[in-house]
Scaffold this motif. Structure first.
Motif, short mmCIF file in Angstrom:
data_model
loop_
_atom_site.label_atom_id
_atom_site.label_comp_id
_atom_site.label_asym_id
_atom_site.label_seq_id
_atom_site.Cartn_x
_atom_site.Cartn_y
_atom_site.Cartn_z
N GLU A 1 0.83 -1.21 0.00
CA GLU A 1 0.00 0.00 0.00
C GLU A 1 0.86 1.26 0.00
O GLU A 1 0.58 2.21 -0.72
N TYR A 2 1.90 1.26 0.83
CA TYR A 2 2.75 2.45 0.90
C TYR A 2 3.55 2.62 -0.39
O TYR A 2 3.77 3.75 -0.85
N GLN A 3 3.97 1.52 -0.98
CA GLN A 3 4.69 1.61 -2.25
C GLN A 3 3.81 2.22 -3.33
O GLN A 3 4.27 3.02 -4.15
N GLU A 4 2.53 1.87 -3.33
CA GLU A 4 1.59 2.46 -4.30
C GLU A 4 1.43 3.96 -4.04
O GLU A 4 1.38 4.76 -4.96
N PHE A 5 1.37 4.33 -2.76
CA PHE A 5 1.30 5.75 -2.39
C PHE A 5 2.53 6.49 -2.93
O PHE A 5 2.41 7.57 -3.50
N LEU A 6 3.71 5.90 -2.75
CA LEU A 6 4.95 6.54 -3.21
C LEU A 6 4.95 6.72 -4.72
O LEU A 6 5.42 7.75 -5.22
N LYS A 7 4.42 5.74 -5.44
CA LYS A 7 4.33 5.87 -6.89
C LYS A 7 3.46 7.07 -7.27
O LYS A 7 3.77 7.83 -8.18
N ARG A 8 2.34 7.22 -6.55
CA ARG A 8 1.45 8.35 -6.83
C ARG A 8 2.11 9.68 -6.49
O ARG A 8 1.92 10.67 -7.19
N LEU A 9 2.86 9.69 -5.39
CA LEU A 9 3.53 10.92 -4.97
C LEU A 9 4.51 11.38 -6.05
O LEU A 9 4.51 12.55 -6.45
N ARG A 10 5.31 10.47 -6.55
CA ARG A 10 6.27 10.80 -7.59
C ARG A 10 5.56 11.16 -8.89
O ARG A 10 5.90 12.13 -9.56
N SER A 11 4.56 10.38 -9.24
CA SER A 11 3.81 10.62 -10.47
C SER A 11 3.16 12.01 -10.46
O SER A 11 3.18 12.71 -11.47
N ALA A 12 2.63 12.41 -9.33
CA ALA A 12 1.99 13.72 -9.22
C ALA A 12 3.00 14.84 -9.46
O ALA A 12 2.70 15.83 -10.13
N ARG A 13 4.20 14.65 -8.94
CA ARG A 13 5.25 15.66 -9.16
C ARG A 13 5.60 15.75 -10.65
O ARG A 13 5.69 16.84 -11.21
N LEU A 14 5.77 14.59 -11.27
CA LEU A 14 6.12 14.58 -12.68
C LEU A 14 5.00 15.16 -13.54
O LEU A 14 5.27 15.92 -14.48
N GLU A 15 3.75 14.84 -13.22
CA GLU A 15 2.61 15.40 -13.96
C GLU A 15 2.55 16.91 -13.81
O GLU A 15 2.11 17.60 -14.73
N ALA A 16 2.99 17.41 -12.65
CA ALA A 16 3.01 18.86 -12.43
C ALA A 16 4.19 19.52 -13.13
O ALA A 16 4.29 20.75 -13.16
N GLU B 1 2.21 17.07 5.74
CA GLU B 1 3.11 17.12 4.59
C GLU B 1 2.37 16.72 3.31
O GLU B 1 2.57 17.33 2.26
N LEU B 2 1.51 15.72 3.42
CA LEU B 2 0.74 15.29 2.26
C LEU B 2 -0.12 16.43 1.73
O LEU B 2 -0.21 16.65 0.53
N ALA B 3 -0.73 17.18 2.62
CA ALA B 3 -1.54 18.33 2.21
C ALA B 3 -0.69 19.36 1.48
O ALA B 3 -1.13 19.96 0.49
N GLN B 4 0.54 19.55 1.92
CA GLN B 4 1.45 20.49 1.25
C GLN B 4 1.81 19.98 -0.15
O GLN B 4 1.78 20.75 -1.12
N PHE B 5 2.15 18.70 -0.26
CA PHE B 5 2.45 18.13 -1.58
C PHE B 5 1.23 18.25 -2.49
O PHE B 5 1.35 18.65 -3.65
N ALA B 6 0.06 17.92 -1.98
CA ALA B 6 -1.16 17.96 -2.79
C ALA B 6 -1.41 19.37 -3.32
O ALA B 6 -1.78 19.54 -4.49
N THR B 7 -1.19 20.37 -2.50
CA THR B 7 -1.38 21.76 -2.92
C THR B 7 -0.40 22.12 -4.04
O THR B 7 -0.79 22.69 -5.06
N ILE B 8 0.86 21.77 -3.86
CA ILE B 8 1.88 22.08 -4.86
C ILE B 8 1.58 21.38 -6.18
O ILE B 8 1.74 21.95 -7.26
N TYR B 9 1.10 20.13 -6.09
CA TYR B 9 0.85 19.34 -7.29
C TYR B 9 -0.56 19.55 -7.86
O TYR B 9 -0.91 18.94 -8.87
N ASN B 10 -1.33 20.39 -7.19
CA ASN B 10 -2.70 20.67 -7.62
C ASN B 10 -3.53 19.38 -7.74
O ASN B 10 -4.22 19.16 -8.74
#
Length: 80
Positions: free
Chosen positions: A9-24, A56-65
Motif C-alpha cells: 500500500e505504501y509503495q503504491e502511495f509513493l508511486k502516486r507521490l512521484r507521479s503527481a510531481r512529474l505530472e506537475a 506534509e501530504l496536504a502540502q504536496f497535494a497543494t503544490i501538485y494541484n
C-alpha cells in the motif's frame, strides 16, 4: 496492514507521490524550494526513506494541484 514503508500500500502511495510531481512538471529541487526544504527531503519522501505525514501530504497535494484523495485512493485501490 503494517506500518512498514515497504508495504504494498505504501509503495503504491509513493508511486502516486512521484507521479503527481512529474505530472506537475516539477523537479524535486523545485518542490523542495516551495516547501522550504532541501532537495534530499523530497527524494527521501518519494523513496520511502522518510514517511509522509498528513500535514506534509496536504502540502504536496497543494503544490501538485491534486486532491488528497488522489493519494489516499492509491492505498484503498491496492487493498481490493
Amino acid at each position: 496492514m503494517g506500518a512498514s514503508t515497504h508495504s504494498e500500500e505504501y509503495q503504491e502511495f509513493l508511486k502516486r507521490l512521484r507521479s503527481a510531481r512529474l505530472e506537475a512538471g516539477l523537479t524535486q529541487a523545485e518542490v523542495a524550494k516551495r516547501l522550504g526544504q532541501p532537495q534530499p527531503y523530497v527524494s527521501k519522501c518519494e523513496s520511502g526513506e522518510r514517511r509522509v505525514d498528513v500535514v506534509e501530504l496536504a502540502q504536496f497535494a497543494t503544490i501538485y494541484n491534486k486532491p488528497i484523495d488522489y493519494f489516499v485512493w492509491a492505498i484503498l485501490d491496492s487493498n481490493q
